[in-house]
Design a protein around this motif. Structure first.
Motif, PDB file in Angstrom:
ATOM      1  N   UNK A 187       5.398 -11.295   0.654  1.00 55.77           N
ATOM      2  CA  UNK A 187       5.414  -9.906   1.112  1.00 55.77           C
ATOM      3  C   UNK A 187       4.261  -9.125   0.483  1.00 55.77           C
ATOM      4  N   UNK A 188       3.455  -8.481   1.324  1.00 55.97           N
ATOM      5  CA  UNK A 188       2.389  -7.585   0.858  1.00 55.97           C
ATOM      6  C   UNK A 188       2.930  -6.163   0.842  1.00 55.97           C
ATOM      7  N   UNK A 189       2.626  -5.423  -0.238  1.00 54.34           N
ATOM      8  CA  UNK A 189       3.187  -4.085  -0.409  1.00 54.34           C
ATOM      9  C   UNK A 189       2.103  -3.023  -0.337  1.00 54.34           C
ATOM     10  N   UNK A 190       2.458  -1.875   0.198  1.00 52.64           N
ATOM     11  CA  UNK A 190       1.552  -0.730   0.192  1.00 52.64           C
ATOM     12  C   UNK A 190       2.381   0.542   0.216  1.00 52.64           C
ATOM     13  N   UNK A 191       1.857   1.591  -0.397  1.00 52.03           N
ATOM     14  CA  UNK A 191       2.505   2.901  -0.347  1.00 52.03           C
ATOM     15  C   UNK A 191       1.513   3.907   0.207  1.00 52.03           C
ATOM     16  N   UNK A 192       1.987   4.732   1.129  1.00 47.88           N
ATOM     17  CA  UNK A 192       1.165   5.784   1.724  1.00 47.88           C
ATOM     18  C   UNK A 192       1.781   7.130   1.350  1.00 47.88           C
ATOM     19  N   UNK A 193       0.959   8.028   0.848  1.00 43.33           N
ATOM     20  CA  UNK A 193       1.460   9.348   0.465  1.00 43.33           C
ATOM     21  C   UNK A 193       1.488  10.241   1.699  1.00 43.33           C
ATOM     22  N   UNK A 194       2.696  10.448   2.198  1.00 41.17           N
ATOM     23  CA  UNK A 194       2.911  11.188   3.437  1.00 41.17           C
ATOM     24  C   UNK A 194       4.014  12.219   3.193  1.00 41.17           C
ATOM     25  N   UNK A 195       3.767  13.447   3.555  1.00 39.30           N
ATOM     26  CA  UNK A 195       4.775  14.487   3.341  1.00 39.30           C
ATOM     27  C   UNK A 195       5.983  14.265   4.250  1.00 39.30           C
TER      28      UNK A 195
ATOM     29  N   UNK B 281      19.765 -11.818   7.448  1.00 38.94           N
ATOM     30  CA  UNK B 281      18.621 -12.619   7.867  1.00 38.94           C
ATOM     31  C   UNK B 281      18.265 -12.276   9.310  1.00 38.94           C
ATOM     32  N   UNK B 282      17.217 -11.489   9.492  1.00 42.45           N
ATOM     33  CA  UNK B 282      16.748 -11.122  10.827  1.00 42.45           C
ATOM     34  C   UNK B 282      15.439 -11.866  11.054  1.00 42.45           C
ATOM     35  N   UNK B 283      15.378 -12.775  12.022  1.00 43.40           N
ATOM     36  CA  UNK B 283      14.178 -13.588  12.206  1.00 43.40           C
ATOM     37  C   UNK B 283      12.940 -12.764  12.535  1.00 43.40           C
ATOM     38  N   UNK B 284      11.819 -13.172  11.938  1.00 41.65           N
ATOM     39  CA  UNK B 284      10.490 -12.694  12.324  1.00 41.65           C
ATOM     40  C   UNK B 284      10.291 -11.186  12.222  1.00 41.65           C
ATOM     41  N   UNK B 285      10.808 -10.568  11.165  1.00 38.71           N
ATOM     42  CA  UNK B 285      10.498  -9.160  10.919  1.00 38.71           C
ATOM     43  C   UNK B 285       9.090  -9.094  10.338  1.00 38.71           C
ATOM     44  N   UNK B 286       8.189  -8.417  11.051  1.00 40.13           N
ATOM     45  CA  UNK B 286       6.791  -8.337  10.621  1.00 40.13           C
ATOM     46  C   UNK B 286       6.569  -7.239   9.586  1.00 40.13           C
ATOM     47  N   UNK B 287       7.223  -6.086   9.816  1.00 41.88           N
ATOM     48  CA  UNK B 287       7.054  -4.942   8.924  1.00 41.88           C
ATOM     49  C   UNK B 287       8.407  -4.403   8.474  1.00 41.88           C
TER      50      UNK B 287
ATOM     51  N   UNK C 227       7.243 -17.486   6.037  1.00 39.38           N
ATOM     52  CA  UNK C 227       6.539 -16.474   6.811  1.00 39.38           C
ATOM     53  C   UNK C 227       5.992 -15.362   5.928  1.00 39.38           C
ATOM     54  N   UNK C 228       4.928 -14.727   6.398  1.00 38.04           N
ATOM     55  CA  UNK C 228       4.332 -13.593   5.707  1.00 38.04           C
ATOM     56  C   UNK C 228       4.927 -12.295   6.241  1.00 38.04           C
ATOM     57  N   UNK C 229       4.942 -11.266   5.400  1.00 37.08           N
ATOM     58  CA  UNK C 229       5.487  -9.988   5.825  1.00 37.08           C
ATOM     59  C   UNK C 229       4.766  -8.825   5.171  1.00 37.08           C
ATOM     60  N   UNK C 230       4.926  -7.642   5.755  1.00 33.38           N
ATOM     61  CA  UNK C 230       4.305  -6.428   5.245  1.00 33.38           C
ATOM     62  C   UNK C 230       5.389  -5.406   4.920  1.00 33.38           C
ATOM     63  N   UNK C 231       5.238  -4.734   3.788  1.00 31.51           N
ATOM     64  CA  UNK C 231       6.154  -3.654   3.421  1.00 31.51           C
ATOM     65  C   UNK C 231       5.331  -2.398   3.189  1.00 31.51           C
ATOM     66  N   UNK C 232       5.656  -1.349   3.938  1.00 27.73           N
ATOM     67  CA  UNK C 232       4.939  -0.080   3.823  1.00 27.73           C
ATOM     68  C   UNK C 232       5.938   1.007   3.446  1.00 27.73           C
ATOM     69  N   UNK C 233       5.632   1.769   2.391  1.00 21.46           N
ATOM     70  CA  UNK C 233       6.512   2.848   1.957  1.00 21.46           C
ATOM     71  C   UNK C 233       5.827   4.191   2.158  1.00 21.46           C
ATOM     72  N   UNK C 234       6.528   5.123   2.783  1.00 25.28           N
ATOM     73  CA  UNK C 234       6.050   6.494   2.921  1.00 25.28           C
ATOM     74  C   UNK C 234       6.608   7.292   1.742  1.00 25.28           C
TER      75      UNK C 234
ATOM     76  N   UNK D 284       0.229  -1.120  -4.303  1.00 25.06           N
ATOM     77  CA  UNK D 284      -1.103  -0.734  -3.839  1.00 25.06           C
ATOM     78  C   UNK D 284      -1.034   0.497  -2.944  1.00 25.06           C
ATOM     79  N   UNK D 285      -1.899   1.474  -3.230  1.00 24.22           N
ATOM     80  CA  UNK D 285      -1.917   2.688  -2.417  1.00 24.22           C
ATOM     81  C   UNK D 285      -2.714   2.466  -1.130  1.00 24.22           C
ATOM     82  N   UNK D 286      -2.131   2.859  -0.014  1.00 18.89           N
ATOM     83  CA  UNK D 286      -2.832   2.845   1.264  1.00 18.89           C
ATOM     84  C   UNK D 286      -3.506   4.217   1.404  1.00 18.89           C
ATOM     85  N   UNK D 287      -4.765   4.272   1.082  1.00 17.91           N
ATOM     86  CA  UNK D 287      -5.463   5.558   1.054  1.00 17.91           C
ATOM     87  C   UNK D 287      -5.671   6.093   2.475  1.00 17.91           C
ATOM     88  N   UNK D 288      -5.345   7.371   2.660  1.00 16.99           N
ATOM     89  CA  UNK D 288      -5.500   8.013   3.963  1.00 16.99           C
ATOM     90  C   UNK D 288      -6.443   9.200   3.807  1.00 16.99           C
TER      91      UNK D 288
END
Length: 416
Positions: free
Chosen positions: A221-229, A311-317, A342-349, A370-374
């Motif tokens: 799982x790859x992680x990222x956080x985005x600062x979003x109001x 267990x939900x198959x093939x969750x991408x995000x 499988x690989x997966x992505x996790x994004x946090x607002x 890791x911060x997802x810079x916007x």
């Protein structure tokens, strides 16, 4: 070592081959031999590492070896698996059924929220494996439709969550109903003092197995956080969904009210989604899960009811639309993606008011996300071009007007 080399029945090997099980995962490799020998096992492993198969495979083999002529009595159970939620019970029962498809073993998910009649009919014949939630299980014991006096193996799955939900008394009570001499398998994704105390109170000289304790989250799982109001989160969710229309996306929110609000926001812009939370009827929850698993709808908005063990198959995000109040729940949420190989992505607002929660999560993980810079322009464009804005042209004109007003103010200051 491959599954075909294990000392398990040909029927189980056949079903494993058809299910695509070739080599055991780490938890399976370490747990299966001990369970086959009848040892008590205390296993701490990341979510998504194949824990269910780690106990289902050896338990089904052991049950299969027993003499069927005097095996089961009325309402009798040989293996009891206790879990915290209905969805998890149904899912685990499905795994047992798939692995046991070429055997004569009977498996039943005993859960509330549905008519008990069909469940009682199956119990009347006696079952080999009963996967149950505490409420419905004790209800059937009280109605004398369930006999645990000959249980050989007790499995406590997602034990940390059972503790969180206050099931400690139920766990201790069920032990009073089963024979003193039995095998106990204790599975949990996290480990703290309370979990240790519970584990050592129910297991006898257990084989302790701990997989990747330094990092509670799968490396897949790859992680990222985005600062979003807070008020802008729906625009960024829309953007993610539109940029990846073919991806399966699981969106976590804090409450069922929030789930319905996000659902309505997505509906306004024509994005088809499903919602899942504790306010749904059991039949609706099952049909929603089935629809999402099949990929008929690509976006599921849910509370933490789906964070544990499902267990939900093939969750991408996995999108943490709201950060979880409890740091451990971050681990369980993101564990819905990147399962198996499988690989997966996790994004946090993360909104301004959620930054202290983010700090707690990072402390629990032992590392920063890791911060997802916007860029400011990109942030504004995401909102401006959203279909949730009534008039895009009006929004763009308003932006231009604000720019012009800013320039005029600067000119007036220079003249002074």
């Amino acid at each position: 070592m491959k599954f075909e080399q294990y000392n398990i029945s040909p029927e189980i090997k056949k079903s494993l081959a058809e299910l695509g099980f070739k080599r055991p995962t780490d938890i399976q490799f370490k747990a299966i031999p001990s369970i086959l020998k009848g040892d008590d096992v205390m296993a701490i492993a990341q979510t998504g590492t194949g824990k269910t198969a780690a106990f289902a495979i050896p338990l089904l083999h052991r049950l299969q070896q027993q003499d069927r002529r005097y095996y089961k009595g009325k309402y009798e159970v040989k293996c009891l698996v206790m879990v915290p939620t209905r969805e998890l019970a149904i899912q685990i029962a499905e795994v047992f059924q798939q692995i046991a498809q070429y055997t004569e073993l009977s498996i039943l998910a005993l859960v509330g929220g549905v008519d008990q009649g069909p469940q009682i009919k199956i119990l009347e014949q006696g079952v080999d494996v009963l996967v149950a939630t505490p409420g419905r299980m004790f209800d059937q014991i009280n109605q004398q439709h369930l006999d645990l006096s000959n249980v050989q193996t007790l499995v406590l799955d997602e034990a940390d969550h059972m503790l969180d939900l206050g099931f400690i008394r139920d766990i201790r009570d069920v032990i009073k109903h089963i024979p003193r001499s039995h095998q106990t398998l204790f599975f949990s994704a996290t480990l703290d003092k309370d979990i240790k105390d519970l584990a050592y109170s129910v297991v006898n000289n257990p084989i302790r197995i701990q997989i990747s304790p330094q990092d509670p989250v799968s490396k897949n799982v790859s992680h990222a956080v985005a600062y979003v109001e807070m008020d802008d989160k729906r625009f960024f969710l829309e953007r993610l969904v539109r940029e990846f229309p073919d991806n399966k996306i699981l969106v976590f929110v804090r409450t069922k009210v929030r789930a319905e609000r996000v659902f309505n926001a997505m509906q306004r812009i024509g994005v088809k989604t499903l919602t899942m939370h504790g306010g749904k009827e059991q039949d609706d929850r099952l049909s929603i899960m089935d629809e999402f698993k099949k990929g008929e709808v690509k976006v599921l908005i849910t509370t933490d009811v789906n964070a544990r063990g499902i267990d939900i198959p093939n969750v991408d995000y996995v999108v943490n639309y709201d950060l979880p109040d409890v740091p451990e729940n971050y681990v369980h949420r993101v564990g819905r993606t990147g399962r198996g190989v499988q690989k997966g992505q996790a994004v946090s607002f993360c909104s301004t008011e959620e930054k202290p929660i983010l700090a707690e999560i990072q402390k629990f993980l032992g590392k920063e996300i890791t911060e997802m810079k916007i860029a400011k322009d990109d942030y504004r464009e995401t909102i401006s071009f959203s279909e949730d804005v009534p008039n895009d042209n009006w929004q763009l004109l308003l932006d231009e007007h604000n720019k012009e007003m800013g320039m005029l103010k600067k000119k007036k200051k220079k003249k002074k």
